[in-house]
Design an enzyme around this catalytic site. Sequence first.
Site, PDB file in Angstrom:
ATOM      1  N   HIS A  12       0.838  -1.277  -0.025  1.00 10.26           N
ATOM      2  CA  HIS A  12       0.022   0.079   0.015  1.00 10.26           C
ATOM      3  C   HIS A  12       1.177   1.064   0.386  1.00 10.26           C
ATOM      4  O   HIS A  12       0.145   2.322  -0.332  1.00 10.26           O
ATOM      5  CB  HIS A  12      -0.665  -0.165   1.387  1.00 10.26           C
ATOM      6  CG  HIS A  12      -0.332  -0.297   2.462  1.00 10.26           C
ATOM      7  ND1 HIS A  12      -0.175  -0.695   3.603  1.00 10.26           N
ATOM      8  CD2 HIS A  12      -0.019   1.486   3.028  1.00 10.26           C
ATOM      9  CE1 HIS A  12       0.287  -0.316   4.362  1.00 10.26           C
ATOM     10  NE2 HIS A  12       0.244   1.086   4.210  1.00 10.26           N
TER      11      HIS A  12
ATOM     12  N   SER B 167       5.003   2.487   7.831  1.00 12.34           N
ATOM     13  CA  SER B 167       4.477   1.081   7.459  1.00 12.34           C
ATOM     14  C   SER B 167       5.715   0.618   6.451  1.00 12.34           C
ATOM     15  O   SER B 167       6.290   1.630   5.438  1.00 12.34           O
ATOM     16  CB  SER B 167       2.937   1.487   6.341  1.00 12.34           C
ATOM     17  OG  SER B 167       1.814   1.840   7.121  1.00 12.34           O
TER      18      SER B 167
ATOM     19  N   ASP C 165       0.168  -7.762   1.104  1.00 12.49           N
ATOM     20  CA  ASP C 165       0.454  -6.476   1.273  1.00 12.49           C
ATOM     21  C   ASP C 165       2.296  -5.796   1.652  1.00 12.49           C
ATOM     22  O   ASP C 165       2.448  -5.544   2.587  1.00 12.49           O
ATOM     23  CB  ASP C 165      -0.112  -5.658   2.530  1.00 12.49           C
ATOM     24  CG  ASP C 165      -0.228  -3.985   2.823  1.00 12.49           C
ATOM     25  OD1 ASP C 165      -0.119  -3.944   1.669  1.00 12.49           O
ATOM     26  OD2 ASP C 165      -0.046  -3.450   3.779  1.00 12.49           O
TER      27      ASP C 165
END
Length: 444
Positions: free
Chosen positions: A152, A266, A185
């Site tokens: 992402h 992230s 992811d």
Amino acid sequence: MNESQPTDPSTGPVTDAVTHQHAYFPPTQPQSVWEPHPGAAPPALSAPERPRGRGVTKPIVVTALLAGLLGGAVGMGGSMLLNQDASSSVPVLSSQPAPAATAADVQPGSITYAAQVASKSTADIKVSMNQGTAVGSGVVLSPDGYVLTNNHVVAGAVNGGDIQVTIADGKTYPATVTGTSPSYDLAVIKLKGASGLTPATLGDSSALQVGEQVVAVGSPENLSNTVTSGIISALSRTVTAADESGSGVTVYNGLQTDTPINPGNSGGPLVNLQGQVVGVNSAVDTGQASSGGVQSFGLGFAIPIDTAKRIANELLQDGQATKPVLGVSGSLASADQSVSGAQVSSVQQGGAAAAAGIKAGDVITKVGDAPVSNYADLMAQILTHTPGETVPITIGSGGQARTVSVKLGSAVDKQQTTIPESSGGNGSSGGSGFPFGGGFGLVP
């Protein structure tokens, strides 16, 4: 008042300044030793007289006189101190050197050591797109610039976005996407012209224990090289988030940690106290976001490094990754709300589940030893396994439970593994959901 208690004519009883208890002098004997006060004449000492009526003896008078002289001395001293303070210069403030770090602080097994090691192998990632800028972090995999991050973080670059990566020494490189794995992811990118980077040391997430200390490094809110620490809160959590289309929920299995993880973390490393990467930071549960900003509840999630290693190796070798296929469909809304488990809506003909004897209407309650409470749990647990692996799956509970062995299928991971919120019979939500396995079945 006791007659043996000395008094000062102006202040009353003489009081000790430390203990706040009265100071008493001998009431009946004269002072045998006298120290003269500067400028004061010594009093005449004489033998004590007999008491006359209600009077007091002369020794007590002498004692009172000494107390008065003492009080005057104290008063003078205080006056001198005030005068001295008034004439003194303004003090100059200075800092003292901090104590040097001990050897234990920078040895394996300490947060300091883990932070120092992980920071050398952490990268800051910025993706510029037409609709804005995405920021995240990454884990350096090789000296020539392969970096592992979240899908992402770099998904916007697939459609022409520009990726800029800054490494620990402050150098910035352009980068391109090597491959992505939407279901996990994860993504691998390659820095252009990079050399001499410090690769991270990858650990073993299967060896983690609940309560073990861990450290996260990344760039939350664009604050580079931010270090936070906490513990492993749980080893196997079903992580759900809205998918890119907004029509379903994407699911994977993750490590839970109370280590503060925020937007920008992230893709960065979660490391143990040996400095080994045990997870890739991916998500944080913010509860209900308020208009004032994100609310953090100490619920962070990371992709276990054992899973990330398999995916990263496939992306490095082939530019694509695979995921296991069970071959069933279902939804978060079970047809029977009283059922605890994942109720199967349909089974893919010729798929892995069908070959093992799983039928529509069956309720799956375990994958291996891991309990399954709903369809999201089923998907997340399947994703922890590898394509082609044989996995025991329990159907039903209590005396009706039975276990079958399922050899999982395989599919190229080209899109997120999602689940509709209501049952559509073919893995979709009223036709608008995300089809599993090319229109039918669970991938996983």
